[in-house]
Design an enzyme around this catalytic site. Structure first.
Site, PDB file in Angstrom:
ATOM      1  N   LYS A 147       0.817  -1.209   0.000  1.00 43.88           N
ATOM      2  CA  LYS A 147       0.000   0.000   0.000  1.00 43.88           C
ATOM      3  C   LYS A 147       0.856   1.267   0.000  1.00 43.88           C
ATOM      4  O   LYS A 147       0.644   2.166  -0.799  1.00 43.88           O
ATOM      5  CB  LYS A 147      -0.845  -0.003   1.272  1.00 43.88           C
ATOM      6  CG  LYS A 147      -2.256   0.367   1.068  1.00 43.88           C
ATOM      7  CD  LYS A 147      -3.127   0.120   2.301  1.00 43.88           C
ATOM      8  CE  LYS A 147      -2.469  -0.505   3.485  1.00 43.88           C
ATOM      9  NZ  LYS A 147      -2.418   0.305   4.681  1.00 43.88           N
ATOM     10  N   ARG A 177     -10.180   2.639   8.353  1.00 41.98           N
ATOM     11  CA  ARG A 177      -9.940   1.220   8.550  1.00 41.98           C
ATOM     12  C   ARG A 177     -10.944   0.575   9.490  1.00 41.98           C
ATOM     13  O   ARG A 177     -10.721  -0.531   9.972  1.00 41.98           O
ATOM     14  CB  ARG A 177      -8.502   0.898   8.911  1.00 41.98           C
ATOM     15  CG  ARG A 177      -7.973   1.378  10.173  1.00 41.98           C
ATOM     16  CD  ARG A 177      -6.590   0.746  10.395  1.00 41.98           C
ATOM     17  NE  ARG A 177      -5.543   1.588   9.869  1.00 41.98           N
ATOM     18  CZ  ARG A 177      -4.288   1.204   9.704  1.00 41.98           C
ATOM     19  NH1 ARG A 177      -3.929  -0.011   9.987  1.00 41.98           N
ATOM     20  NH2 ARG A 177      -3.389   2.026   9.265  1.00 41.98           N
ATOM     21  N   ARG A 179      10.801  -6.167   6.111  1.00 43.09           N
ATOM     22  CA  ARG A 179      10.641  -4.759   5.720  1.00 43.09           C
ATOM     23  C   ARG A 179      11.491  -3.818   6.581  1.00 43.09           C
ATOM     24  O   ARG A 179      11.635  -4.013   7.778  1.00 43.09           O
ATOM     25  CB  ARG A 179       9.163  -4.385   5.870  1.00 43.09           C
ATOM     26  CG  ARG A 179       8.870  -2.939   5.601  1.00 43.09           C
ATOM     27  CD  ARG A 179       7.414  -2.729   5.355  1.00 43.09           C
ATOM     28  NE  ARG A 179       6.660  -2.569   6.583  1.00 43.09           N
ATOM     29  CZ  ARG A 179       5.365  -2.249   6.595  1.00 43.09           C
ATOM     30  NH1 ARG A 179       4.704  -2.088   5.464  1.00 43.09           N
ATOM     31  NH2 ARG A 179       4.734  -2.104   7.738  1.00 43.09           N
ATOM     32  N   ARG A 213      10.492  -1.066  11.717  1.00 39.84           N
ATOM     33  CA  ARG A 213       9.464  -0.393  12.509  1.00 39.84           C
ATOM     34  C   ARG A 213       9.225  -1.161  13.799  1.00 39.84           C
ATOM     35  O   ARG A 213       9.244  -2.379  13.798  1.00 39.84           O
ATOM     36  CB  ARG A 213       8.162  -0.336  11.709  1.00 39.84           C
ATOM     37  CG  ARG A 213       7.966   0.984  10.994  1.00 39.84           C
ATOM     38  CD  ARG A 213       6.804   0.949  10.048  1.00 39.84           C
ATOM     39  NE  ARG A 213       5.554   0.435  10.607  1.00 39.84           N
ATOM     40  CZ  ARG A 213       4.400   0.434   9.946  1.00 39.84           C
ATOM     41  NH1 ARG A 213       4.337   0.936   8.732  1.00 39.84           N
ATOM     42  NH2 ARG A 213       3.316  -0.045  10.500  1.00 39.84           N
ATOM     43  N   ARG A 234      -1.944  -6.778  14.252  1.00 40.89           N
ATOM     44  CA  ARG A 234      -2.384  -5.873  13.189  1.00 40.89           C
ATOM     45  C   ARG A 234      -3.181  -6.616  12.126  1.00 40.89           C
ATOM     46  O   ARG A 234      -4.198  -6.115  11.632  1.00 40.89           O
ATOM     47  CB  ARG A 234      -1.163  -5.180  12.563  1.00 40.89           C
ATOM     48  CG  ARG A 234      -0.607  -4.074  13.469  1.00 40.89           C
ATOM     49  CD  ARG A 234       0.872  -3.822  13.207  1.00 40.89           C
ATOM     50  NE  ARG A 234       1.137  -3.389  11.866  1.00 40.89           N
ATOM     51  CZ  ARG A 234       2.296  -3.597  11.226  1.00 40.89           C
ATOM     52  NH1 ARG A 234       3.268  -4.249  11.839  1.00 40.89           N
ATOM     53  NH2 ARG A 234       2.467  -3.155  10.013  1.00 40.89           N
TER      54      ARG A 234
HETATM   55  P1  ADP Z   1      -0.118  -0.932   9.115  1.00 42.04           P
HETATM   56  O1  ADP Z   1       1.062  -1.498   8.393  1.00 42.04           O
HETATM   57  O2  ADP Z   1      -0.458  -1.732  10.348  1.00 42.04           O
HETATM   58  O3  ADP Z   1      -1.288  -0.698   8.224  1.00 42.04           O
HETATM   59  P2  ADP Z   1       0.173   1.983   9.516  1.00 42.04           P
HETATM   60  O4  ADP Z   1       1.496   2.576   9.303  1.00 42.04           O
HETATM   61  O5  ADP Z   1      -0.902   2.290   8.536  1.00 42.04           O
HETATM   62  O6  ADP Z   1       0.433   0.424   9.670  1.00 42.04           O
HETATM   63  O7  ADP Z   1      -0.360   2.334  10.967  1.00 42.04           O
HETATM   64  C1  ADP Z   1       0.423   2.082  12.112  1.00 42.04           C
HETATM   65  C2  ADP Z   1      -0.437   2.116  13.375  1.00 42.04           C
HETATM   66  O8  ADP Z   1      -1.046   3.409  13.517  1.00 42.04           O
HETATM   67  C3  ADP Z   1      -1.622   1.150  13.407  1.00 42.04           C
HETATM   68  O9  ADP Z   1      -1.261  -0.156  13.848  1.00 42.04           O
HETATM   69  C4  ADP Z   1      -2.541   1.849  14.414  1.00 42.04           C
HETATM   70  O10 ADP Z   1      -2.078   1.696  15.739  1.00 42.04           O
HETATM   71  C5  ADP Z   1      -2.356   3.315  14.048  1.00 42.04           C
HETATM   72  N1  ADP Z   1      -3.327   3.740  13.010  1.00 42.04           N
HETATM   73  C6  ADP Z   1      -3.014   4.178  11.752  1.00 42.04           C
HETATM   74  N2  ADP Z   1      -4.136   4.471  11.072  1.00 42.04           N
HETATM   75  C7  ADP Z   1      -5.176   4.218  11.897  1.00 42.04           C
HETATM   76  C8  ADP Z   1      -6.579   4.307  11.767  1.00 42.04           C
HETATM   77  N3  ADP Z   1      -7.146   4.717  10.631  1.00 42.04           N
HETATM   78  N4  ADP Z   1      -7.342   3.962  12.826  1.00 42.04           N
HETATM   79  C9  ADP Z   1      -6.803   3.545  13.968  1.00 42.04           C
HETATM   80  N5  ADP Z   1      -5.484   3.428  14.175  1.00 42.04           N
HETATM   81  C10 ADP Z   1      -4.660   3.756  13.150  1.00 42.04           C
END
Ligand code: ADP
Length: 223
Positions: A17, A93, A131, A163, A174
């Site tokens: 993504k 999400r 990653r 990360r 996740r």
């Molecule tokens: P992932 O690879 O898990 O999709 P992201 O970089 O998009 O990782 O997000 C990292 C973290 O930030 C998520 O695990 C969550 O804790 C928080 N987060 C990001 N976007 C959202 C969202 N839309 N709603 C709730 N928590 C979020």
């Protein structure tokens, strides 16, 4: 080349993504709005939001819908997004966030489509553990495709690290949150005839090309 687009990109963790969103944002000259990147920047800057988000993020849990929606609403109100558009990565999400997004866009800035990058879970696990990510610009590498100069980003020179939530435990949490909270969005957007599903298990250039064809088609239909 016509620029501007309003897109949501969905896909499980490790579906590619982030990579596709960066490319799409260049292609359409619109901001790439990644809630994960915004939150990680807040954590680094030790803002109030960052302090609240940090522990939930490290364990891989979701933040409250209203908190995250407020952050996105503020970003989407900025001029680049209202005039040219946006690529939304990591939001919505949950179904409740998708409903909040409808309210934020208020019928004035309708989505052209929602791109669903599909990849099997078996593939994403391997992608995620290998990653590595730039702490400054979010560029994505892997232990198989590292930056050219040590572990410094080719684009911005920032440090490239694993990360804190790319551990097996947090990845499992996740992915479970994705199945439980985010998969229902596929139906939500299918019912609104906005969904475009793209096979994410092919070279990144091919994923981009297929996505652009789908998006162009949608843009033409809406113009
Ligand atoms: P992932 O690879 O898990 O999709 P992201 O970089 O998009 O990782 O997000 C990292 C973290 O930030 C998520 O695990 C969550 O804790 C928080 N987060 C990001 N976007 C959202 C969202 N839309 N709603 C709730 N928590 C979020």
């Amino acid at each position: 080349m016509p620029t501007g687009v309003r897109l949501v990109v969905l896909g499980r963790q490790g579906a590619g993504k982030g990579t596709q969103c960066v490319r799409l944002s260049h292609r359409y000259a619109v901001p790439h709005i990644s809630t994960g990147d915004m939150l990680r920047a807040a954590v680094r800057a030790r803002t109030e939001l960052g302090l609240e988000a940090e522990s939930l993020m490290t364990t891989g849990e979701l933040l409250p819908d209203d908190l995250i929606s407020r952050m996105v609403a503020e970003r989407l109100a900025e001029r680049d997004a209202t005039t040219r558009g946006f690529i939304l990565d990591g939001y919505p999400r949950t179904v409740s966030q998708a409903e909040m997004l409808d309210t934020i866009l208020d019928g004035e800035l309708p989505l052209h489509c929602v791109v669903n990058l599909e990849v099997p879970t078996s593939l994403v696990l391997e992608r995620l553990v290998s990653r590595r990510t730039c702490v400054d610009c979010g560029a994505i590498y892997s232990i198989h495709e590292p930056p050219i100069q040590g572990w410094n980003c080719d684009t911005c020179g920032g440090e490239v690290v694993q990360r804190p939530d790319d551990t097996t435990e947090a990845i499992t949490t996740r992915l479970q949150a994705y199945e439980r909270e985010t998969l229902p969005l596929i139906q939500f957007y299918e019912a609104r005839a906005l969904l475009e599903t793209i096979d994410g298990d092919q070279p990144a250039d091919d994923v981009l090309a297929e996505t652009v064809i789908a998006v162009e088609h949608r843009k033409k239909e809406m113009s």
